[in-house]
Scaffold this motif. Sequence first.
Motif, PDB file in Angstrom:
ATOM      1  N   UNK A  28     -14.325 -10.542   3.266  1.00 30.42           N
ATOM      2  CA  UNK A  28     -13.444  -9.590   2.580  1.00 30.42           C
ATOM      3  C   UNK A  28     -12.860 -10.221   1.320  1.00 30.42           C
TER       4      UNK A  28
ATOM      5  N   UNK B   5     -13.291  -8.586  -2.252  1.00 31.58           N
ATOM      6  CA  UNK B   5     -12.128  -8.274  -3.099  1.00 31.58           C
ATOM      7  C   UNK B   5     -12.276  -8.919  -4.469  1.00 31.58           C
TER       8      UNK B   5
ATOM      9  N   UNK C 164      -1.162   4.295  -2.614  1.00 30.82           N
ATOM     10  CA  UNK C 164      -0.469   3.161  -1.997  1.00 30.82           C
ATOM     11  C   UNK C 164      -1.391   2.556  -0.929  1.00 30.82           C
ATOM     12  N   UNK C 165      -1.601   1.270  -1.070  1.00 32.73           N
ATOM     13  CA  UNK C 165      -2.505   0.601  -0.125  1.00 32.73           C
ATOM     14  C   UNK C 165      -2.028   0.807   1.303  1.00 32.73           C
ATOM     15  N   UNK C 166      -2.954   1.041   2.181  1.00 37.38           N
ATOM     16  CA  UNK C 166      -2.686   1.192   3.627  1.00 37.38           C
ATOM     17  C   UNK C 166      -1.878   2.447   3.962  1.00 37.38           C
ATOM     18  N   UNK C 167      -1.559   3.254   2.967  1.00 28.92           N
ATOM     19  CA  UNK C 167      -0.791   4.458   3.271  1.00 28.92           C
ATOM     20  C   UNK C 167      -1.687   5.449   4.019  1.00 28.92           C
ATOM     21  N   UNK C 168      -1.033   6.428   4.656  1.00 36.08           N
ATOM     22  CA  UNK C 168      -1.809   7.433   5.381  1.00 36.08           C
ATOM     23  C   UNK C 168      -2.751   8.163   4.431  1.00 36.08           C
TER      24      UNK C 168
ATOM     25  N   UNK D  36      -7.967  -2.119  -1.797  1.00 32.03           N
ATOM     26  CA  UNK D  36      -6.667  -1.934  -1.148  1.00 32.03           C
ATOM     27  C   UNK D  36      -6.832  -1.684   0.349  1.00 32.03           C
TER      28      UNK D  36
ATOM     29  N   UNK E 114      -9.321  -2.675   2.267  1.00 31.12           N
ATOM     30  CA  UNK E 114      -9.787  -3.872   2.970  1.00 31.12           C
ATOM     31  C   UNK E 114      -8.636  -4.822   3.285  1.00 31.12           C
ATOM     32  N   UNK E 115      -7.555  -4.672   2.538  1.00 30.52           N
ATOM     33  CA  UNK E 115      -6.386  -5.519   2.791  1.00 30.52           C
ATOM     34  C   UNK E 115      -5.542  -5.047   3.959  1.00 30.52           C
ATOM     35  N   UNK E 116      -5.987  -4.011   4.652  1.00 32.20           N
ATOM     36  CA  UNK E 116      -5.149  -3.436   5.717  1.00 32.20           C
ATOM     37  C   UNK E 116      -5.512  -3.892   7.117  1.00 32.20           C
ATOM     38  N   UNK E 117      -6.357  -4.868   7.205  1.00 33.84           N
ATOM     39  CA  UNK E 117      -6.659  -5.514   8.484  1.00 33.84           C
ATOM     40  C   UNK E 117      -7.362  -4.643   9.520  1.00 33.84           C
TER      41      UNK E 117
END
Lengths: 172, 322
Positions: B79, B83, B189-193, B215, B217-220
Motif C-alpha cells: 500500500x 500510495x 474526506x478520507x475514510x468518510x462514509x 485516501x 487505502x489509508x483506512x486499514x
Amino acid sequence: MVRAQRIEDLEQLLAQRGQALLRTAVLLTGSIEAGEDLLQSAIERLLRQGRRLEGDPEGYLRRTLSNLATDGYRRQGRWRRRLLILQAEADAPADATAEVDLRDALMRLLVQLPPQQRTVLVLRYWEQLSGAETAKLLGCSEDAVKSAASRGLRLLRELAGSWQYAGAHQQT
Amino acid sequence: MDVEDLLREGMERFTEEVPVPRGLVHKAARARRRRMTIRAAMAAGTAAVTAAAVIAVTGAGTGAGTGGVTNARTTAYVIGRVENALAAENFVIQGQATGADAFSVHGHRVRDSNEPTSSWTYRNLWRTEEFTGISCGHARPNGVCTNHGGSEPYVAQGTARIGGRLLSVYVTYYNHRYSLSPRGHFHLKACSKTAQLGLGGPAVTIPDWPAFIKAILGCQHATVTGHARISGVQTIVISGLIDIPLSKGYARMVKEPRVRVRYTLDVDSATYLPVRIYSSTETYGGAAGPTVSAYVTNVRWLPPTKANIAKALVTIPPATSG
C-alpha cells in the motif's frame, strides 16, 4: 535444541501471562486481530534475541508491545484523519444507555489517539504504572508522559463533553 | 462518572472477551523463518521482495487475524508503494467501467447490466462519459431507450475550457443540452462514509480518483490477498471489505440500515499503479431483497501527450444548447 527449549519457555510464559499481554496489545491496537499481530511481532523479536529470555521476558514483551505500537503506528499517520472523522461522526445518545455508549465511544476514540498518547493511557490506566515507570518503559521523560497523558485525556474529555451536550440537546 | 473511571471500565469491558492466545509462539517462529527466507531471497537477488512476500502470504493461506505479521507488513509495504506511485504519477488515466445489478422482483433474481462508462483524467482535468449500452441502443430526446441502433454517448460530465476558463460542464447528448457551472473543488474526506460508499461504485465517475483511492487505502480495510495476471501484466491483488452503517436519514430513505462494500485493486507489480478495480455494493433487505451492484473498471496509464490531455476535457458538441 536451545531454540526448542526457548520456544517451550515462551509457550509456558504465554500460558500464564498471555491473556494479560494480549489484552494490553488489544488496547494498544484496537482489535483482537491487530492485538494478536502485535503480540506475535513482539514474540518474534524476543525469539530473535533469545538471551533476554533469561532475564525478564514478560517485561521485554511489554516494552516491545509499547514500542511497536508507538513506532509502527506513528509511521502510518492515519490517526489524525480518523480522529477528526470520529469526532465529526459521534452520534449523541438518546436514552439511559448514554453512559455505556459514552464508554464505548471513549474506547473507539482511545484507539484513534496518537500512538504515544494511547500507549501512555493504556500503561497508566490499564497497566496501572506510575508516571516514572511509564517513562522508563517508553524511554522518555516523565514530563513527556505527563504531557501525553494530559493531552490524551483532554481529547477524551472533549468527546465526553460534546457527547453529554449533544445528549442533553437531543432530549430537550 | 469521571472520564478516567469510564476509561478504566471501558478498557476492562473492551478486553474481557479476549481469548487466551494459543500457538502464537509457533506462529511467530514461522513468521520469523518466512521473513528470513524473504531476506535471503532479496540478498540473493532471486526475487522481488514483494512478490516473495505475497507468494509467502498467499501460499500459507493466511487469513485475517491468523495471517498475522507477514500479511500485515506485506500489505503495509504494498500500500505504501501504491500510495507513492499514485502521488507521483503524471499520466493521463483512462478508465473503462462496466457493471451489473442483481436484485429480486417478485421473488425472482434479476440481473441488469449498467451502462458502460469511460473516463479520462489528467491532474485537475477530467471527463466521464456514460454510454447507453447495446441493450438500450439509441436514446430518444426524453432519455428513453429505443432498444436498437447500438450504444451511443448518453451523458458527459467533467471540465471544459470555455473562453479560456476552466468550468464544470454537464452534457446530455440525448436531448442536445448542456449546463455550465464554476469548477468546484473536489474533496472527499478520507475514510468518510461518503468516500466508502463511493468506493462501491464505478471508480471512473470520481474526479481525481487516484487521490480518492490513495485516501481509501489509508483506512486499514485493505489487505494484500494474492496476485493475478491481467492482460499479460503481473499484478498484486489488494482487497477490502467495509461494512457501512448508514446514517438514520439515509437508511430510512433507502430502507437499508447498512451496506457492504467490497473492492479489489489489481496493481501492476512493477509500477504499483492500479490496472483493474472491482467494486461492489451489497444490501441485505428492503423491497428488492438482497441486492448486489458490481463494477469492473479497467485502467490504462497513458503518456501526457497533447492528444491524450485533450481527451480529459469535455467537448460540447455542435447544435447543443445551454
